[in-house]
Design a protein around this motif. Sequence first.
Motif, mmCIF file in Angstrom:
data_model
loop_
_atom_site.group_PDB
_atom_site.id
_atom_site.type_symbol
_atom_site.label_atom_id
_atom_site.label_comp_id
_atom_site.label_asym_id
_atom_site.label_seq_id
_atom_site.Cartn_x
_atom_site.Cartn_y
_atom_site.Cartn_z
ATOM 1 N N TRP A 208 0.821 -1.214 0.000
ATOM 2 C CA TRP A 208 0.000 0.000 0.000
ATOM 3 C C TRP A 208 0.854 1.263 0.000
ATOM 4 C CZ3 TRP A 208 -3.915 -2.306 -1.569
ATOM 5 C CH2 TRP A 208 -4.389 -3.478 -1.001
ATOM 6 N N ASN A 209 1.973 1.245 0.713
ATOM 7 C CA ASN A 209 2.853 2.418 0.703
ATOM 8 C C ASN A 209 3.465 2.623 -0.679
ATOM 9 O OD1 ASN A 209 2.436 3.065 3.403
ATOM 10 N ND2 ASN A 209 4.109 1.776 4.126
ATOM 11 N N GLY A 210 3.816 1.514 -1.349
ATOM 12 C CA GLY A 210 4.369 1.631 -2.695
ATOM 13 C C GLY A 210 3.355 2.171 -3.672
ATOM 14 N N ILE A 211 2.100 1.741 -3.542
ATOM 15 C CA ILE A 211 1.042 2.260 -4.410
ATOM 16 C C ILE A 211 0.797 3.735 -4.109
ATOM 17 C CG2 ILE A 211 -1.431 2.132 -4.914
ATOM 18 C CD1 ILE A 211 -1.217 -0.894 -4.589
ATOM 19 N N ARG A 212 0.788 4.090 -2.830
ATOM 20 C CA ARG A 212 0.561 5.483 -2.455
ATOM 21 C C ARG A 212 1.643 6.393 -3.056
ATOM 22 N NH1 ARG A 212 -1.566 6.448 2.415
ATOM 23 N NH2 ARG A 212 -0.345 4.747 3.340
ATOM 24 N N GLN A 214 3.348 5.933 -5.762
ATOM 25 C CA GLN A 214 3.360 5.992 -7.226
ATOM 26 C C GLN A 214 1.978 6.186 -7.835
ATOM 27 O OE1 GLN A 214 6.339 2.925 -8.802
ATOM 28 N NE2 GLN A 214 5.756 2.047 -6.828
ATOM 29 N N SER A 215 0.944 6.260 -7.004
ATOM 30 C CA SER A 215 -0.421 6.203 -7.526
ATOM 31 C C SER A 215 -0.980 7.574 -7.858
ATOM 32 C CB SER A 215 -1.343 5.522 -6.511
ATOM 33 O OG SER A 215 -2.685 5.583 -6.943
ATOM 34 N N GLY A 216 -1.886 7.561 -8.838
ATOM 35 C CA GLY A 216 -2.680 8.736 -9.135
ATOM 36 C C GLY A 216 -4.088 8.550 -8.622
ATOM 37 N N MET A 217 -4.226 7.951 -7.446
ATOM 38 C CA MET A 217 -5.528 7.668 -6.831
ATOM 39 C C MET A 217 -6.365 6.734 -7.705
ATOM 40 S SD MET A 217 -5.472 9.009 -3.895
ATOM 41 C CE MET A 217 -7.185 8.848 -3.456
ATOM 42 N N ASP A 218 -5.744 5.674 -8.180
ATOM 43 C CA ASP A 218 -6.467 4.702 -8.992
ATOM 44 C C ASP A 218 -7.431 3.896 -8.129
ATOM 45 O OD1 ASP A 218 -4.713 5.039 -11.432
ATOM 46 O OD2 ASP A 218 -3.213 4.307 -10.019
ATOM 47 N N ASP A 219 -8.555 3.481 -8.722
ATOM 48 C CA ASP A 219 -9.351 2.434 -8.107
ATOM 49 C C ASP A 219 -8.545 1.148 -8.208
ATOM 50 O OD1 ASP A 219 -11.398 4.175 -7.572
ATOM 51 O OD2 ASP A 219 -12.593 3.599 -9.323
ATOM 52 N N LEU A 220 -8.460 0.386 -7.126
ATOM 53 C CA LEU A 220 -7.568 -0.764 -7.068
ATOM 54 C C LEU A 220 -8.335 -2.069 -7.150
ATOM 55 C CD1 LEU A 220 -5.185 0.438 -4.197
ATOM 56 C CD2 LEU A 220 -4.797 0.561 -6.669
ATOM 57 N N LEU A 221 -7.795 -3.008 -7.908
ATOM 58 C CA LEU A 221 -8.340 -4.362 -8.022
ATOM 59 C C LEU A 221 -7.311 -5.326 -7.470
ATOM 60 C CD1 LEU A 221 -9.689 -4.206 -11.691
ATOM 61 C CD2 LEU A 221 -11.026 -3.999 -9.592
ATOM 62 N N CYS A 222 -7.669 -6.026 -6.419
ATOM 63 C CA CYS A 222 -6.730 -6.909 -5.740
ATOM 64 C C CYS A 222 -7.218 -8.347 -5.800
ATOM 65 C CB CYS A 222 -6.569 -6.455 -4.283
ATOM 66 S SG CYS A 222 -5.363 -7.419 -3.344
ATOM 67 N N PRO A 223 -6.418 -9.262 -6.323
ATOM 68 C CA PRO A 223 -6.798 -10.679 -6.238
ATOM 69 C C PRO A 223 -6.612 -11.170 -4.802
ATOM 70 C CG PRO A 223 -4.597 -10.478 -7.134
ATOM 71 C CD PRO A 223 -5.102 -9.072 -6.955
ATOM 72 N N LEU A 224 -6.933 -12.407 -4.563
ATOM 73 C CA LEU A 224 -6.746 -12.977 -3.237
ATOM 74 C C LEU A 224 -5.272 -13.340 -3.091
ATOM 75 C CD1 LEU A 224 -7.993 -13.665 -0.614
ATOM 76 C CD2 LEU A 224 -8.856 -15.791 -1.576
ATOM 77 N N LEU A 225 -4.467 -12.318 -2.749
ATOM 78 C CA LEU A 225 -3.022 -12.485 -2.646
ATOM 79 C C LEU A 225 -2.667 -13.563 -1.635
ATOM 80 C CD1 LEU A 225 -2.060 -8.695 -2.527
ATOM 81 C CD2 LEU A 225 -1.765 -10.233 -4.484
ATOM 82 N N GLY A 226 -1.713 -14.396 -2.017
ATOM 83 C CA GLY A 226 -1.249 -15.448 -1.114
ATOM 84 C C GLY A 226 -1.952 -16.770 -1.287
ATOM 85 N N ALA A 227 -3.131 -16.778 -1.913
ATOM 86 C CA ALA A 227 -3.869 -18.025 -2.114
ATOM 87 C C ALA A 227 -3.386 -18.709 -3.389
ATOM 88 C CB ALA A 227 -5.368 -17.751 -2.202
ATOM 89 N N GLY A 228 -3.708 -19.976 -3.519
ATOM 90 C CA GLY A 228 -3.383 -20.694 -4.748
ATOM 91 C C GLY A 228 -1.890 -20.716 -5.014
ATOM 92 N N TYR A 229 -1.486 -20.111 -6.127
ATOM 93 C CA TYR A 229 -0.081 -20.103 -6.511
ATOM 94 C C TYR A 229 0.755 -19.204 -5.605
ATOM 95 C CZ TYR A 229 -1.856 -22.341 -10.705
ATOM 96 O OH TYR A 229 -2.474 -23.209 -11.567
#
Length: 305
Positions: A208-212, A214-229
Amino acid sequence: MGSFTRLRARGRQVCGHAFKVLGATWIVVLVLNVFFGEYLWFDGVERGIVTVILIGAVIYGFQRSRPVLAVRSTLRGTDIQVRIKIGDIFEEEGALIVGTNTTFDTSMDDGTISPESVQGQFTNKYFSSRVKELDHLLDHALGAVNVLERRTDEEKPYGKRKVYRLGTVVPIHAGERKAYFFAMARFNAAQRVEVDRREFLDALPRLWNGIRYQSGMDDLLCPLLGAGYGGVNAKRVELIGEIVRSFIAACREGRLADNLTIVIRPEDVKQGTIEVDEVGRLLEHECSPRFRMLDDPRPSGHPIE
């Protein structure tokens, strides 16, 4: 959870809602019958009313027990929305968060990256037959990032050998689609993903700090990080909770997005590993206490689809 178990649970929900409306309606009918029975009833009407009530109760039961596809909540004291949705992340609008590895490997030809992973799907969708172009974009974005170490041929006999810190975030543009590649796992010499749960949780705030940064206040789409692969040893619902909590904590330090949507694969729900109702309660619990206004009694999480 098998198909029969899910069907039985759905049947219980339908019957439960149907009996509730049936009971309430029948009480009203009985009261009317006591006071106005001689004026309301005549031959055949009673049976007609009973039929209508039964049909209406069943329809209501099915309507109320429809599968919930998405839940959302607003962080109290802000207008930032967190949404959890079942669907295809690539059909949603917003900037994608793509979980990757600390060496930012991209090759699918040698089996390093699975075509079924979010990174593999992103590559096939936006850089099909142009993986070198993706590598060039990644190298350019990583140019200003400190290299943590360099692996030897023995330590990593395939792919890239520059290692970056867990939690490193770099933006990638694929036409109009923007993505944030997030280093959340490492590969060993046997091309197997190694993810320590504690390290993964420590990396989330850096996401989140990295996005903040570099971000232009984008709407964010996050997969289920850490699950599956992703390889994190945790239940999927627990991972959802950790992602939501880390995002809320980051928002308390400063705004980084107006909307976050965590997109869950339909397969995870069909396999019974995620219950949407449980996720909705989790979202309500996590979003409400930290931001709730003292005089605002409204619940914060509710179905939207």
